[in-house]
Motif scaffolding. Structure first.
Motif, PDB file in Angstrom:
ATOM      1  N   ILE A 353       0.833  -1.206   0.000  1.00 15.69           N
ATOM      2  CA  ILE A 353       0.000   0.000   0.000  1.00 15.69           C
ATOM      3  C   ILE A 353       0.865   1.252   0.000  1.00 15.69           C
ATOM      4  O   ILE A 353       1.845   1.350   0.737  1.00 15.69           O
ATOM      5  CB  ILE A 353      -0.919   0.020   1.245  1.00 15.69           C
ATOM      6  CG1 ILE A 353      -1.814  -1.221   1.285  1.00 15.69           C
ATOM      7  CG2 ILE A 353      -1.768   1.285   1.279  1.00 15.69           C
ATOM      8  CD1 ILE A 353      -2.768  -1.354   0.132  1.00 15.69           C
ATOM      9  N   ASN A 354       0.483   2.222  -0.817  1.00 14.88           N
ATOM     10  CA  ASN A 354       1.108   3.546  -0.816  1.00 14.88           C
ATOM     11  C   ASN A 354       0.174   4.545  -0.154  1.00 14.88           C
ATOM     12  O   ASN A 354      -1.047   4.440  -0.287  1.00 14.88           O
ATOM     13  CB  ASN A 354       1.403   4.009  -2.246  1.00 14.88           C
ATOM     14  CG  ASN A 354       2.487   3.177  -2.896  1.00 14.88           C
ATOM     15  OD1 ASN A 354       3.614   3.147  -2.424  1.00 14.88           O
ATOM     16  ND2 ASN A 354       2.142   2.484  -3.972  1.00 14.88           N
ATOM     17  N   ASP A 355       0.751   5.505   0.560  1.00 14.54           N
ATOM     18  CA  ASP A 355      -0.061   6.524   1.204  1.00 14.54           C
ATOM     19  C   ASP A 355      -0.909   7.257   0.162  1.00 14.54           C
ATOM     20  O   ASP A 355      -0.388   7.728  -0.847  1.00 14.54           O
ATOM     21  CB  ASP A 355       0.841   7.522   1.940  1.00 14.54           C
ATOM     22  CG  ASP A 355       0.052   8.517   2.764  1.00 14.54           C
ATOM     23  OD1 ASP A 355      -0.716   8.072   3.632  1.00 14.54           O
ATOM     24  OD2 ASP A 355       0.196   9.731   2.530  1.00 14.54           O
ATOM     25  N   GLY A 356      -2.222   7.308   0.399  1.00 11.24           N
ATOM     26  CA  GLY A 356      -3.114   8.025  -0.506  1.00 11.24           C
ATOM     27  C   GLY A 356      -3.792   7.160  -1.553  1.00 11.24           C
ATOM     28  O   GLY A 356      -4.616   7.644  -2.327  1.00 11.24           O
ATOM     29  N   ASP A 357      -3.458   5.866  -1.594  1.00 11.13           N
ATOM     30  CA  ASP A 357      -4.134   4.970  -2.544  1.00 11.13           C
ATOM     31  C   ASP A 357      -5.645   4.980  -2.309  1.00 11.13           C
ATOM     32  O   ASP A 357      -6.095   4.970  -1.161  1.00 11.13           O
ATOM     33  CB  ASP A 357      -3.634   3.529  -2.382  1.00 11.13           C
ATOM     34  CG  ASP A 357      -2.299   3.282  -3.063  1.00 11.13           C
ATOM     35  OD1 ASP A 357      -1.838   4.165  -3.806  1.00 11.13           O
ATOM     36  OD2 ASP A 357      -1.717   2.193  -2.836  1.00 11.13           O
ATOM     37  N   VAL A 358      -6.392   4.996  -3.405  1.00 10.02           N
ATOM     38  CA  VAL A 358      -7.847   4.830  -3.329  1.00 10.02           C
ATOM     39  C   VAL A 358      -8.122   3.393  -3.754  1.00 10.02           C
ATOM     40  O   VAL A 358      -7.801   2.986  -4.874  1.00 10.02           O
ATOM     41  CB  VAL A 358      -8.587   5.830  -4.250  1.00 10.02           C
ATOM     42  CG1 VAL A 358     -10.099   5.677  -4.092  1.00 10.02           C
ATOM     43  CG2 VAL A 358      -8.165   7.275  -3.921  1.00 10.02           C
TER      44      VAL A 358
END
Length: 365
Positions: A353-358
């Motif tokens: 997961i990357n910060d800000g993924d929707v």
């Protein structure tokens, strides 16, 4: 994910004032109030303009921010490690937290008496450090005693444990905190198991007067210097000013007040975000007509682990994740437009997961 930061400090350093300011935090929106679970425990929403932007684009029925729990821990006095004052309660409450917000008085005011008669944030820091170190020494010595007998019989695993406990003991005896120990990967479970008070990440909060809230002062410089030696973070905040900011109901008036002080945002907003980072957390979003929501995961979490934050069934039956980068969502304006532009990616179990993924998860129970 109920992760907690504990606010600690000597009496009369602004600790409770700061906690009360957090209770009125309007950084995100007046629609997301602070919630008191117990007199000394609050759930604070994490300010994130990305959540508001997604809500603007999607126009959902509900908007739900992510949160961090803040605990106002009983004031500490010398001798707390031996049960003086509220020592045992204080130390017990710290043990259950994931990180420490250490408030240090960095201003002069003859009307507010310091518990030790003078202002010296480094001395104050060392008082609390010493009490925590003494309590940790008790824990380490107990572990050494338990494993020592097995080590003397030649038990290889016990010998390794004893070597680690000896390293910890030497460090603590020298007046340093356990978080400063260089830990090998194989030793990490041993350190985690002990729940040492001085192993927790710490943020030093320099409580200053109005004249120092932007650039700090000589007291702050001393704290920053010693924090850098520990690889710890510092934050300048004026608790009394934050109390004034919290009293403003009108957003425009609050903005004017901040501008006059030379501040871009309330200090508590920065504090909440910094606490979130201190816990090694990041945010991903889900966005649909029913709700736009921010979710908390540890940095390095995989897609199934992120799905499990929503519901354990999502993790168990994980099939795939549909991922849209936040910037792409904003650029194209909707999920459909993102898909048409070929910017939606389909990811499997190994996706980090990357910060800000929707995110949108596909699963099978």
């Amino acid at each position: 994910m109920a992760l907690q930061c504990g606010i600690v400090g000597l009496p009369n350093v602004g600790k409770s004032t700061l906690f009360n300011c957090l209770s009125n935090a309007k950084a995100q929106s007046a629609n997301f109030p602070f919630c008191t679970i117990e007199p000394n425990l609050g759930v604070i929403t994490v300010p994130d303009p990305r959540l508001n932007k997604l809500a603007e684009l999607v126009n959902p029925q509900n908007v739900i921010p992510t949160t961090v729990e803040i605990v106002d821990i009983a004031g500490l006095v010398k001798g707390a490690s031996k049960g003086e004052g509220l020592g045992n309660k204080f130390l017990g409450n710290i043990r259950t937290t994931d990180a420490i917000l250490h408030v240090l008085r960095c201003y002069d005011d003859d009307n507010i008496v310091h518990v030790d008669g003078s202002v010296d944030p480094i001395r104050d820091k060392e008082v609390i450090d010493l009490e925590l170190q003494l309590k940790d020494l008790e824990t380490v010595e107990t572990k050494k005693e338990k494993v020592g007998k097995a080590a003397r019989t030649g038990d290889k695993e016990a010998i390794k444990k004893l070597e680690f406990y000896d390293k910890l003991h030497t460090l603590l005896i020298s007046g340093k905190n356990a978080r400063m120990l260089e830990v090998e990967e194989s030793e990490e479970p041993l350190l985690k198991e002990m729940q040492l008070l001085t192993a927790k990440p710490v943020l030093y909060i320099c409580n200053v007067d109005e004249s120092s809230v932007v650039s700090g002062n000589a007291y702050v410089d001393k704290v920053i210097n010693i924090a850098n030696q520990e690889d710890a973070k510092t934050l300048i905040i004026g608790a009394a000013i934050e109390a004034d900011i919290a009293d403003f109901e009108d957003v425009d008036e609050r903005e004017m007040f901040l501008t006059d002080l030379g501040l871009e945002e309330p200090g508590v907003a920065k504090l909440i975000r910094t606490a979130y980072e201190l816990l090694n957390l990041q945010t991903y979003f889900t966005a649909g007509e029913k709700e736009v929501r921010a979710w908390t995961v540890k940095k390095g979490a995989t897609a199934p682990q992120a799905a499990g934050v929503i519901h354990t069934d999502f993790e168990k039956g994980f099939i795939r994740a549909e991922v849209i980068k936040y910037d792409d969502y904003v650029e194209f304006g909707s999920e459909l437009s993102v898909k048409e532009a070929g910017k939606l990616s389909v990811e499997g179990k190994d996706y980090i997961i990357n910060d800000g993924d929707v995110m949108h998860f596909r699963f099978n129970v």
